[in-house]
Design an enzyme around this catalytic site. Structure first.
Site, PDB file in Angstrom:
ATOM      1  N   TYR A  13     129.526  30.837   6.966  1.00  0.00           N
ATOM      2  CA  TYR A  13     128.848  30.764   5.669  1.00  0.00           C
ATOM      3  C   TYR A  13     127.568  31.585   5.694  1.00  0.00           C
ATOM      4  O   TYR A  13     127.289  32.366   4.773  1.00  0.00           O
ATOM      5  CB  TYR A  13     128.548  29.304   5.340  1.00  0.00           C
ATOM      6  CG  TYR A  13     127.896  29.083   4.009  1.00  0.00           C
ATOM      7  CD1 TYR A  13     128.643  29.147   2.836  1.00  0.00           C
ATOM      8  CD2 TYR A  13     126.543  28.783   3.904  1.00  0.00           C
ATOM      9  CE1 TYR A  13     128.057  28.936   1.597  1.00  0.00           C
ATOM     10  CE2 TYR A  13     125.940  28.563   2.675  1.00  0.00           C
ATOM     11  CZ  TYR A  13     126.702  28.639   1.529  1.00  0.00           C
ATOM     12  OH  TYR A  13     126.111  28.427   0.312  1.00  0.00           O
ATOM     13  N   LYS A  59     126.244  34.920   3.480  1.00  0.00           N
ATOM     14  CA  LYS A  59     125.022  34.898   2.679  1.00  0.00           C
ATOM     15  C   LYS A  59     123.971  35.895   3.183  1.00  0.00           C
ATOM     16  O   LYS A  59     123.213  36.463   2.391  1.00  0.00           O
ATOM     17  CB  LYS A  59     124.452  33.476   2.639  1.00  0.00           C
ATOM     18  CG  LYS A  59     125.373  32.464   1.952  1.00  0.00           C
ATOM     19  CD  LYS A  59     125.699  32.877   0.522  1.00  0.00           C
ATOM     20  CE  LYS A  59     126.506  31.814  -0.219  1.00  0.00           C
ATOM     21  NZ  LYS A  59     126.799  32.197  -1.615  1.00  0.00           N
TER      22      LYS A  59
END
Length: 273
Positions: A160, A164
């Site tokens: 994740y 990002k």
């Protein structure tokens, strides 16, 4: 300043926690919304419920579209569908995102590769499509919902965080490229917010870990999106829309050892012994 009243705004991931809140607040701002989410999501019923709650609003929903943003063809199809509406996009909000929790060695490769397609590649593809139109019109605004995880990579959130971090870097570079054409790019970096994303799939040791995120580490999506919209109106390059995110970013810049130590402690404390 970006004018949101009467602006045509495309929101991806419109059925999610942030997506629903963006829809609600932008309708009250008077925006004209094009909403999209995955084909299996009943977006129209959610919109009907929202209209029932809000009643008459200054803004309107122009269209609800289905799109699989995990594929290049899905992104291309979404662009084609918006073009057919003959309503040029003033603001693109790349909000769609997914999460998975687990050590990289425990996550099936197809799961984290899918995450990268949705969280990073889709915003890059859509931004490229719509930036071309905005440049031609000499106005527009692209908003990418990144995360504090785009600054601090916590254990279990490696995939994740990678998506990002990548989205934050893409946004920074794109911002410089489109600025001469009166096109703005805003990167939003919130901390954990009380949305369904917190209930993401878990793998390996994290399957047995405590599934609750400590309340002091979570934020109210209503306030987070209100600050996000204010940042869009002010053409801010980057916004940390909650106190935790703002503090975390400052700590990473000026006390880099501190967030790294905290990340290790949180990771160790949440795993089963």
């Amino acid at each position: 300043m970006t004018q949101l009243q009467s602006a045509v705004v495309l929101i991806t991931g419109a059925a999610g926690g942030f997506g629903q809140e963006l829809t609600r607040q932008l309708l009250l701002k008077g925006s004209r919304l094009i909403l999209t989410d995955r084909p299996e999501v009943d977006l129209r019923s959610q919109i009907d419920q929202l209209h029932h709650t809000l009643g008459q609003t200054p803004g309107e929903i122009v269209a609800c579209l289905s799109a699989d943003l995990a594929t290049p063809a899905g992104c291309e199809e979404l662009y084609r569908q918006t073009q057919a509406l003959k309503s040029p996009i003033d603001v693109l909000i790349n909000n769609a995102g997914i999460a998975i929790l687990g050590h990289m060695v425990d996550i099936p490769p197809e799961r984290w590769e899918h995450l990268m397609q949705v969280n990073l590649m889709a915003p890059m593809r859509l931004s490229t499509h719509f930036a071309s139109d905005m440049i031609a019109r000499r106005r527009g605004h692209i908003v990418n919902i990144s995360s504090l995880a785009g600054w601090i990579a916590m254990p279990g959130l490696t995939a994740y965080a990678a998506s990002k971090f990548g989205l934050r870097g893409f946004s920074e570079g794109l911002r410089h490229e489109v600025a001469p054409f009166n096109v703005n790019v805003t990167t939003v970096c919130p901390c954990f917010s009380r949305t369904p994303l917190l209930q993401c799939p878990r793998f390996g040791l994290w399957e047995q870990a405590d599934k609750t995120v400590p309340v002091p580490l979570t934020t109210d999506p209503v306030k987070v999106m209100a600050r996000t919209i204010r940042a869009i109106e002010r053409n801010q390059a980057e916004v940390f829309p909650d106190a935790i995110a703002s503090s975390g970013r400052l700590a990473k810049c000026y006390l880099p050892a501190l967030p790294d130590w905290i990340s290790r402690q949180i990771g160790l404390s949440r795993l089963p012994s």
